[in-house]
Scaffold this motif. Structure first.
Motif, mmCIF file in Angstrom:
data_model
loop_
_atom_site.group_PDB
_atom_site.id
_atom_site.type_symbol
_atom_site.label_atom_id
_atom_site.label_comp_id
_atom_site.label_asym_id
_atom_site.label_seq_id
_atom_site.Cartn_x
_atom_site.Cartn_y
_atom_site.Cartn_z
ATOM 1 N N TRP A 214 -31.510 10.923 35.061
ATOM 2 C CA TRP A 214 -31.720 12.150 35.832
ATOM 3 C C TRP A 214 -31.706 11.753 37.307
ATOM 4 C CZ3 TRP A 214 -37.191 14.819 36.186
ATOM 5 C CH2 TRP A 214 -37.146 15.836 37.171
ATOM 6 N N THR A 216 -31.024 13.135 41.536
ATOM 7 C CA THR A 216 -31.048 14.271 42.452
ATOM 8 C C THR A 216 -30.342 13.883 43.741
ATOM 9 O OG1 THR A 216 -33.174 15.014 41.560
ATOM 10 C CG2 THR A 216 -32.527 15.886 43.697
ATOM 11 N N GLU A 218 -29.642 16.177 46.858
ATOM 12 C CA GLU A 218 -29.785 17.512 47.436
ATOM 13 C C GLU A 218 -28.602 17.873 48.336
ATOM 14 O OE1 GLU A 218 -33.518 17.624 49.404
ATOM 15 O OE2 GLU A 218 -34.700 17.368 47.560
ATOM 16 N N ALA A 222 -26.872 18.553 43.538
ATOM 17 C CA ALA A 222 -26.913 17.958 42.195
ATOM 18 C C ALA A 222 -28.351 17.642 41.816
ATOM 19 C CB ALA A 222 -26.068 16.688 42.156
ATOM 20 N N ASP A 223 -28.757 18.118 40.658
ATOM 21 C CA ASP A 223 -30.101 17.841 40.147
ATOM 22 C C ASP A 223 -30.050 17.980 38.631
ATOM 23 O OD1 ASP A 223 -32.771 17.356 39.879
ATOM 24 O OD2 ASP A 223 -33.418 19.365 40.461
ATOM 25 N N GLY A 224 -29.816 16.863 37.950
ATOM 26 C CA GLY A 224 -29.692 16.915 36.497
ATOM 27 C C GLY A 224 -29.348 15.559 35.916
ATOM 28 N N ARG A 237 -24.784 17.121 34.873
ATOM 29 C CA ARG A 237 -25.108 18.423 34.288
ATOM 30 C C ARG A 237 -26.463 18.853 34.828
ATOM 31 N NH1 ARG A 237 -24.362 17.802 28.745
ATOM 32 N NH2 ARG A 237 -26.423 16.868 28.615
ATOM 33 N N ASN A 238 -26.417 19.848 35.722
ATOM 34 C CA ASN A 238 -27.645 20.334 36.345
ATOM 35 C C ASN A 238 -28.493 21.079 35.321
ATOM 36 O OD1 ASN A 238 -26.862 19.424 39.008
ATOM 37 N ND2 ASN A 238 -25.403 21.108 39.012
ATOM 38 N N THR A 244 -21.841 19.363 38.331
ATOM 39 C CA THR A 244 -21.525 18.928 39.686
ATOM 40 C C THR A 244 -20.766 17.605 39.599
ATOM 41 O OG1 THR A 244 -23.497 19.988 40.606
ATOM 42 C CG2 THR A 244 -22.462 18.282 41.933
#
Length: 429
Positions: A214, A216, A218, A222-224, A237-238, A244
């Motif tokens: 996981w 991130t 910003e 993208a955060d996933g 995969r957010n 993204t």
């Protein structure tokens, strides 16, 4: 010689019908071409049937899954096409027996097709290897796709050199010499590919990112979870299920946050504060302390602390006519200790990791009281439930300690206060 004469069967047959020599040659070529195409199709069908049938039986008997992936990625189909092309190439001299001038060009075309089919076959084998490695635990989080793409680039480059050599009649070394002179242009064209390749190696060697991590970023929204790392991009995969794509070399040129450390640790951090209304903070009187002793969790602490403070004040002849003199308990201090004891007895807090309650510098929005601890459950959904339950209790417990949460006044209250404090202007005469 006998085979060559056999290849001219249609020529002699057409000559018997008084065809001209040229027309008989073209007719012989047409009949031979149709016959060869039908024969090649049957040959391809037979080879594919034998290979796929025998290989299918082998796949069922073997324990490894690599042969299953070979079957799935059509490696056998490409192999049968390659064998068929070689069959056509061996039969070409008989097909063009009356047109020797076209023989070399036709052989070159078949060789070009054979090179392309060979590359497709190698690509199928590499894809099968990729799928097989992904089934192994030690390779699940490695950027295998990047390495496969690098190998395929070199294979296509090598195949392109051979194709160029066949079309131009130049040797491979002559082409490589010319390629060296154009190296600056090639580097410019393949800049992103080279950067991606270098980044993939650095990511793998330094173990910066793995598939399944996981992360991130910003800057790029993208955060996933990382679902794929290839030569050109990293797919994330957010949590809103969007995808993204970030260029691979951004993982070494830009900063990002990887939550793997949290995932492999013993808990997930809780770091959240409650803003206490500053003018609700005060000293506790004897009556307040007696009332708070009814709270079971804090009663032993109050007994011990009250005796300690009383002894200190007596020893130092403190004048207690004013409560501010000497040492005293405050409602925020007792509340802070209450939260610490509550965390220590909470079943879903990891007690092997740090857990504390600290008071941050006062602000215009009150005095922050921050909880810093780690939940034992790291699953996002469960974690949010733990944090919510914890702060539900903290907020509900505040009034028992005569404390208030700071809240910005609403516009309606501000208007009401302005109306109550309104003073009409004096008439001037």
């Amino acid at each position: 010689m006998q085979h060559k004469e056999t290849a001219r069967w249609a020529y002699y047959w057409l000559k018997d019908y008084n065809w001209t020599d040229t027309m008989a040659q073209y007719g012989n070529f047409t009949f031979n071409l149709i016959f060869l195409l039908i024969l090649g199709y049957l040959f391809n069908f037979l080879i594919r049937k034998i290979l796929i049938t025998s290989f299918g039986k082998l796949v069922k008997k073997t324990k490894t899954v690599f042969d299953d992936f070979l079957f799935k990625n059509n490696a056998l189909t490409h192999l049968t096409h390659l064998i068929t092309l070689l069959f056509y190439r061996s039969m070409l001299p008989y097909l063009l027996i009356d047109f020797p001038a076209l023989r070399d060009e036709s052989i070159i075309l078949l060789d070009l097709a054979s090179i392309i089919i060979s590359i497709w076959f190698i690509r199928s084998v590499l894809r099968s290897l990729r799928d097989f490695l992904r089934t192994l635990n030690s390779f699940k989080d490695k950027p295998i796709e990047s390495y496969i793409q690098v190998v395929m680039i070199f294979i296509w480059l090598f195949g392109g050199i051979i194709i160029f050599s066949l079309l131009t009649g130049k040797s491979v070394w002559q082409f490589l010499t010319a390629l060296g002179a154009l190296s600056a242009i090639i580097l410019l064209i393949f800049k992103d590919t080279i950067l991606g390749f270098v980044a993939s190696i650095q990511v793998a060697v330094n173990d910066t990112v793995r598939i399944g991590d996981w992360i991130t970023m910003e800057k790029y929204g993208a955060d996933g979870d990382v679902i794929e790392i290839n030569l050109s991009s990293v797919k994330i995969r957010n949590f809103d299920k969007t995808i993204t794509s970030i260029p691979t070399y951004y993982l070494i040129s830009d900063s990002f946050k990887n939550w793997r450390g949290m995932s492999v640790s013993g808990g997930r951090r809780i770091k959240r504060a409650v803003n206490i209304k500053t003018n609700s903070i005060r000293f506790l009187s004897s009556e307040d302390i007696a009332d708070l002793k009814n709270i079971q969790l804090i009663a032993p602490y109050l007994d011990e602390k009250s005796k300690e403070i009383e002894q200190y004040n007596i020893q130092h002849n403190i004048n207690k006519s004013q409560i501010v003199n000497g040492r005293n308990l405050t409602n925020i201090g007792v509340f802070r200790r209450y939260i610490e004891l509550y965390l220590a007895n909470h079943p879903k807090i990891n007690h092997e990791m740090i857990a504390m309650v600290r008071q941050l510098p006062p602000t215009a929005q009150g005095t922050p009281l921050e909880v810093y601890a780690f939940s034992a459950d790291k699953v996002w959904l469960n974690y949010e439930g733990i944090v919510s339950d914890l702060f539900d209790h903290i907020l509900a417990a505040l009034p028992y300690f005569k404390l208030e949460v700071y809240e910005l006044p609403s516009s309606s209250i501000m208007k009401k206060n302005e109306k109550n404090n309104f003073v009409p202007p004096q008439n001037q005469s």
